[in-house]
Design an enzyme around this catalytic site. Structure first.
Site, short mmCIF file in Angstrom:
data_model
loop_
_atom_site.label_atom_id
_atom_site.label_comp_id
_atom_site.label_asym_id
_atom_site.label_seq_id
_atom_site.Cartn_x
_atom_site.Cartn_y
_atom_site.Cartn_z
N HIS A 122 0.87 -1.18 0.00
CA HIS A 122 0.00 0.00 0.00
C HIS A 122 0.91 1.24 0.00
O HIS A 122 2.01 1.18 0.54
CB HIS A 122 -0.84 -0.06 1.28
CG HIS A 122 -1.93 0.95 1.38
ND1 HIS A 122 -1.71 2.24 1.80
CD2 HIS A 122 -3.26 0.86 1.15
CE1 HIS A 122 -2.86 2.90 1.82
NE2 HIS A 122 -3.82 2.08 1.42
N ASP A 199 2.86 -4.91 8.06
CA ASP A 199 1.65 -4.10 7.91
C ASP A 199 0.46 -5.04 8.07
O ASP A 199 0.17 -5.85 7.20
CB ASP A 199 1.67 -3.44 6.52
CG ASP A 199 0.37 -2.70 6.20
OD1 ASP A 199 -0.61 -2.85 6.97
OD2 ASP A 199 0.33 -2.00 5.18
N GLN A 202 -4.66 -5.46 6.80
CA GLN A 202 -5.63 -6.39 6.20
C GLN A 202 -5.59 -7.78 6.82
O GLN A 202 -6.38 -8.64 6.41
CB GLN A 202 -5.39 -6.49 4.68
CG GLN A 202 -5.56 -5.18 3.93
CD GLN A 202 -7.01 -4.68 3.90
OE1 GLN A 202 -7.96 -5.42 4.19
NE2 GLN A 202 -7.20 -3.42 3.57
N LYS A 225 -10.59 -0.79 10.47
CA LYS A 225 -10.74 -1.96 9.59
C LYS A 225 -11.09 -3.21 10.40
O LYS A 225 -11.37 -4.26 9.84
CB LYS A 225 -9.44 -2.21 8.82
CG LYS A 225 -9.16 -1.12 7.78
CD LYS A 225 -7.98 -1.50 6.91
CE LYS A 225 -7.35 -0.32 6.23
NZ LYS A 225 -8.06 0.12 5.02
N CYS A 363 -4.66 2.54 -3.75
CA CYS A 363 -3.43 3.02 -3.10
C CYS A 363 -2.28 2.04 -3.28
O CYS A 363 -1.49 1.81 -2.36
CB CYS A 363 -3.65 3.29 -1.60
SG CYS A 363 -4.84 4.56 -1.28
N1 PMP Z 1 -1.89 -0.94 4.49
C1 PMP Z 1 -2.82 -1.69 3.89
C2 PMP Z 1 -2.47 -3.05 3.40
C3 PMP Z 1 -4.11 -1.19 3.74
O1 PMP Z 1 -5.05 -1.92 3.15
C4 PMP Z 1 -4.42 0.11 4.24
C5 PMP Z 1 -5.80 0.72 4.10
N2 PMP Z 1 -6.37 0.59 2.86
C6 PMP Z 1 -3.40 0.84 4.85
C7 PMP Z 1 -2.16 0.28 4.97
C8 PMP Z 1 -3.63 2.22 5.41
O2 PMP Z 1 -4.52 2.18 6.47
P1 PMP Z 1 -5.09 3.53 7.11
O3 PMP Z 1 -5.61 4.34 5.99
O4 PMP Z 1 -6.16 3.05 8.04
O5 PMP Z 1 -3.95 4.19 7.83
#
Ligand code: PMP
Length: 404
Positions: A122, A199, A202, A225, A363
């Site tokens: 991401h 990270d 997910q 999430k 993203c």
């Molecule tokens: N890493 C991953 C794998 C994600 O899916 C996301 C959210 N789409 C993020 C980081 C960022 O999370 P947040 O916007 O809640 O900080």
């Protein structure tokens, strides 16, 4: 066996109608809906316990402090950390990674040093490193993947050198659904004496995570999430690593003593929590984690795997269907394109049928580049979704396909 009908009653929003159609919510990868107990907890805290925490001598402040620190212990238990000192509350995954990127680079990196990431990260696990790279002359090395969307561990092994300082990888891809073999990847990194950040944005909502078993130095996730509120997240770090890192932000809470000549920083975890923390958010996050524990992460994983295979089978039968990500180990996320239909068109037309999916690059533009596409349509599932809802999605896609 999960009683989905009853579980759905815990989420009032799921019985809403949009455009006079029943809402089918398949955007759980972006954020999950909140059970009643979490929303009620937020109201309860503001109505009954609200006061700024720490240092307060009065009743309410002490009660609010206790709730915040109890929440920290709940998070500790949930991811099986050794100590609650290893749990830092942040705004979410993004802030947690920025914190590590900034503090780790300050403490442990010099010009020419390298961080290994993967092709499926991401942006929040790419850009914070690039910001540091620009300041300090460090470089990113990227683990490639095969056509199924699985990371190539042989290539990963080859990326290690004398210059490698950290590996920062996602546990589960938000686009492909790939569940990366992070335990094995951490073991490999440790053979080179390199620490690892995982990270967990997910993974945390969908599977049991044990940070001690993984042996990760850092593990990060977002509350929103995992059925908790927005604006709160977690950085787990092994105590010896958090101790080594300098503070990320300065201000109240994070100090022991301050004078104009010298400031002594507070102990862990407060050293990393400058300013008034989101003590209502932390308490509501703990409520969400307890809710998830009551359902059971193994039950959740089993049920969601069932939804994934059902949806994969049904979607594959659609003419012109291309699914991106077919890893052997895969979470309940399906990214797809149908024929030449643009992902935005598909997403907008599905929306008119009451179906919430996400479209675009998710993203993860470097991943899109590797796949040779601009974006996908993504359906991401939760334990409150049903096979009937997947049937509605399939019928919706067929309808859109016929229009084009
Ligand atoms: N890493 C991953 C794998 C994600 O899916 C996301 C959210 N789409 C993020 C980081 C960022 O999370 P947040 O916007 O809640 O900080």
């Amino acid at each position: 066996m999960l009683d989905i009908e009853n579980i759905r009653k815990d989420f009032p929003i799921l019985s809403h109608r949009v455009y006079d159609k029943p809402l089918v919510y398949f955007d759980n990868g972006a954020t999950t809906q909140k059970p009643r107990c979490v929303v009620e907890k937020i109201a309860y805290e503001y109505y009954n316990v609200n006061a700024n925490i720490h240092r307060g001598v009065h009743f309410l402040s002490q009660e609010a402090t206790e709730a915040h620190e109890e929440a920290r212990k709940t998070v500790q238990r949930f991811i099986h950390a050794r100590s609650s000192n290893e749990i830092v509350f942040t705004r979410g995954t993004t802030e947690s990674i920025n914190l590590v990127a900034s503090s780790f680079t300050d403490a442990c990196m010099a010009e020419g040093d390298e961080v290994i990431v993967s092709v499926m990260e991401h942006h929040s696990n790419i850009v914070p490193w690039q910001i540091q790279a620009a300041k300090k002359g460090i470089a990113l090395r990227v683990i490639p993947m095969n056509e199924k969307g699985e990371l190539l561990l042989d290539e990963y092994e080859k990326l290690f050198s004398e210059k490698t300082r950290l590996v920062s990888v996602t546990y589960v891809s938000n686009v492909l659904g790939t569940i990366n073999p992070v335990k094995e990847m951490i073991r490999m990194a440790h053979e080179h004496g390199v620490p690892v950040l995982v990270d967990g944005a997910q993974s945390t909502p969908h599977m049991k995570v044990d940070v001690q078993d993984l042996d990760a130095e850092f593990y990060v996730f977002s509350g929103h999430k995992v059925y908790g509120p927005t604006g709160i997240g977690v950085l787990y770090g092994k105590e010896e690593w958090l101790d080594r890192l300098p503070p990320y932000q300065g201000g109240g809470e994070m100090i022991a003593t301050v004078s104009f000549e010298k400031t002594v920083f507070n102990e862990l975890p407060f050293k990393f929590e400058a300013g008034t923390p989101d003590y209502v958010g932390s308490t509501a996050l703990a409520e969400a984690l307890r809710y998830v524990e009551r359902i059971g992460l193994d039950n959740i994983a089993d049920y969601e795997q069932g939804l994934l295979s059902y949806a994969t089978r049904k979607l594959q039968a659609i003419e012109g269907m291309r699914i991106f990500g077919n890893a052997a180990e895969k979470g309940a996320v399906i990214s797809f394109l149908v024929g030449n239909i643009h992902h935005y068109d598909m997403g907008m037309l599905l929306d008119r049928l009451g179906i919430a999916v996400r479209t675009g690059h998710h993203c993860a533009q470097p991943l899109m580049h590797a796949l040779g596409i601009e974006g996908t349509v993504r359906a991401s599932f939760s334990f409150y979704n049903t096979e009937e809802e997947i049937d509605i999605l399939v019928a919706g896609i067929e309808r859109v396909r016929k229009m084009f």
